[in-house]
Enzyme design. Structure first.
Site, PDB file in Angstrom:
ATOM      1  CG  ASP A  33      -2.060   0.931   1.139  1.00  0.00           C
ATOM      2  OD1 ASP A  33      -3.213   0.462   1.153  1.00  0.00           O
ATOM      3  OD2 ASP A  33      -1.823   2.155   1.041  1.00  0.00           O
ATOM      4  CB  ILE A  34       1.469   4.135  -2.301  1.00  0.00           C
ATOM      5  CG1 ILE A  34       0.065   4.409  -2.800  1.00  0.00           C
ATOM      6  CG2 ILE A  34       2.322   3.436  -3.326  1.00  0.00           C
ATOM      7  CD1 ILE A  34       0.045   5.453  -3.917  1.00  0.00           C
ATOM      8  CD  GLN A  96     -14.432  -0.825  -2.401  1.00  0.00           C
ATOM      9  OE1 GLN A  96     -15.586  -1.104  -2.071  1.00  0.00           O
ATOM     10  NE2 GLN A  96     -13.791  -1.454  -3.370  1.00  0.00           N
ATOM     11  CG  HIS A 102      -8.529  -3.421  -2.002  1.00  0.00           C
ATOM     12  ND1 HIS A 102      -9.418  -2.737  -2.792  1.00  0.00           N
ATOM     13  CD2 HIS A 102      -8.324  -2.653  -0.911  1.00  0.00           C
ATOM     14  CE1 HIS A 102      -9.730  -1.594  -2.203  1.00  0.00           C
ATOM     15  NE2 HIS A 102      -9.098  -1.521  -1.055  1.00  0.00           N
ATOM     16  CG  PHE A 103      -8.948  -9.508   1.104  1.00  0.00           C
ATOM     17  CD1 PHE A 103      -9.901  -9.880   2.048  1.00  0.00           C
ATOM     18  CD2 PHE A 103      -9.159  -9.850  -0.220  1.00  0.00           C
ATOM     19  CE1 PHE A 103     -11.039 -10.596   1.667  1.00  0.00           C
ATOM     20  CE2 PHE A 103     -10.294 -10.561  -0.608  1.00  0.00           C
ATOM     21  CZ  PHE A 103     -11.232 -10.934   0.334  1.00  0.00           C
ATOM     22  CG  HIS A 104      -6.736  -2.770   3.478  1.00  0.00           C
ATOM     23  ND1 HIS A 104      -6.044  -1.641   3.111  1.00  0.00           N
ATOM     24  CD2 HIS A 104      -7.990  -2.619   2.961  1.00  0.00           C
ATOM     25  CE1 HIS A 104      -6.839  -0.840   2.411  1.00  0.00           C
ATOM     26  NE2 HIS A 104      -8.029  -1.411   2.314  1.00  0.00           N
TER      27      HIS A 104
HETATM   28  P1  5GP Z   1      -9.781   1.170   0.249  1.00  0.00           P
HETATM   29  O1  5GP Z   1     -10.073   2.538   0.782  1.00  0.00           O
HETATM   30  O2  5GP Z   1     -10.347   1.051  -1.142  1.00  0.00           O
HETATM   31  O3  5GP Z   1     -10.169   0.044   1.165  1.00  0.00           O
HETATM   32  O4  5GP Z   1      -8.207   1.050   0.148  1.00  0.00           O
HETATM   33  C1  5GP Z   1      -7.472   1.465  -0.943  1.00  0.00           C
HETATM   34  C2  5GP Z   1      -6.026   1.416  -0.525  1.00  0.00           C
HETATM   35  O5  5GP Z   1      -5.239   1.604  -1.672  1.00  0.00           O
HETATM   36  C3  5GP Z   1      -5.641   2.516   0.471  1.00  0.00           C
HETATM   37  O6  5GP Z   1      -5.078   1.927   1.619  1.00  0.00           O
HETATM   38  C4  5GP Z   1      -4.646   3.378  -0.295  1.00  0.00           C
HETATM   39  O7  5GP Z   1      -3.609   3.838   0.528  1.00  0.00           O
HETATM   40  C5  5GP Z   1      -4.153   2.441  -1.370  1.00  0.00           C
HETATM   41  N1  5GP Z   1      -3.787   3.064  -2.619  1.00  0.00           N
HETATM   42  C6  5GP Z   1      -4.426   4.100  -3.247  1.00  0.00           C
HETATM   43  N2  5GP Z   1      -3.818   4.370  -4.414  1.00  0.00           N
HETATM   44  C7  5GP Z   1      -2.792   3.483  -4.535  1.00  0.00           C
HETATM   45  C8  5GP Z   1      -1.820   3.270  -5.543  1.00  0.00           C
HETATM   46  O8  5GP Z   1      -1.760   3.941  -6.581  1.00  0.00           O
HETATM   47  N3  5GP Z   1      -0.919   2.270  -5.311  1.00  0.00           N
HETATM   48  C9  5GP Z   1      -0.945   1.512  -4.178  1.00  0.00           C
HETATM   49  N4  5GP Z   1      -0.007   0.578  -4.062  1.00  0.00           N
HETATM   50  N5  5GP Z   1      -1.850   1.699  -3.212  1.00  0.00           N
HETATM   51  C10 5GP Z   1      -2.769   2.671  -3.392  1.00  0.00           C
END
Ligand code: 5GP
Length: 137
Positions: A33-34, A96, A102-104
């Site tokens: 995660d970035i 989200q 996706h799974f964190h």
């Molecule tokens: P969500 O909010 O959809 O559950 O999580 C999305 C995750 O993707 C977040 O933790 C965010 O930091 C990460 N993320 C967003 N953009 C990018 C990207 O361009 N590359 C990577 N590796 N992670 C990303």
């Protein structure tokens, strides 16, 4: 829900955007995660185009969770993690931000998590964690 094939993770899967990968096979990709909520924060995604867990075929969900477990074990071993938070947000209402399921995997405690998707992490530091996770796979 309709799948937007221009979302960030779809673009990572097609190789249009870079990612620090730790594992890949025909069905699943795991990468860092970035904007990590803790050191070693890793994402595991099925390659099939589903927005949320609810849209994912049960077979794909079952396989993805096997890879989630595999990566969790590598995080535990490679980063000496004492605990790992598994987080899955389905729907913008749940927070989200990227519309590809996706799974964190976050090596931390639920009481100590950093803010969600807020601050860019240090790329070199993230790469170093990825190397340790890969070495432990
Ligand atoms: P969500 O909010 O959809 O559950 O999580 C999305 C995750 O993707 C977040 O933790 C965010 O930091 C990460 N993320 C967003 N953009 C990018 C990207 O361009 N590359 C990577 N590796 N992670 C990303």
């Amino acid at each position: 829900m309709a799948y937007d094939d221009q979302n960030i993770f779809a673009r990572i899967l097609r190789g249009e955007l870079p990612a620090i990968k730790v594992y890949e096979d025909e069905q699943v990709l795991a990468f860092m995660d970035i904007m990590p909520q803790a050191d070693g924060h890793t994402l595991v995604i099925p390659k099939s185009p589903a927005v949320t867990l609810l849209d994912l075929a049960p077979e794909a969900a079952a396989y993805t969770i096997q890879v989630v477990q595999k990566i969790a074990k590598a995080i535990e071993k490679g980063l000496d993690a004492k605990g790992i938070v598994l987080m899955q947000l389905s729907g913008a209402s749940a927070g989200q931000t990227v519309p590809h399921v996706h799974f964190h995997l976050i090596p931390s405690s639920v009481h100590e998590l950093g803010k969600h998707a807020l601050e860019m992490g240090d790329q070199e530091k993230i790469k170093a964690f990825a190397e340790k996770i890969k070495a432990a796979l």
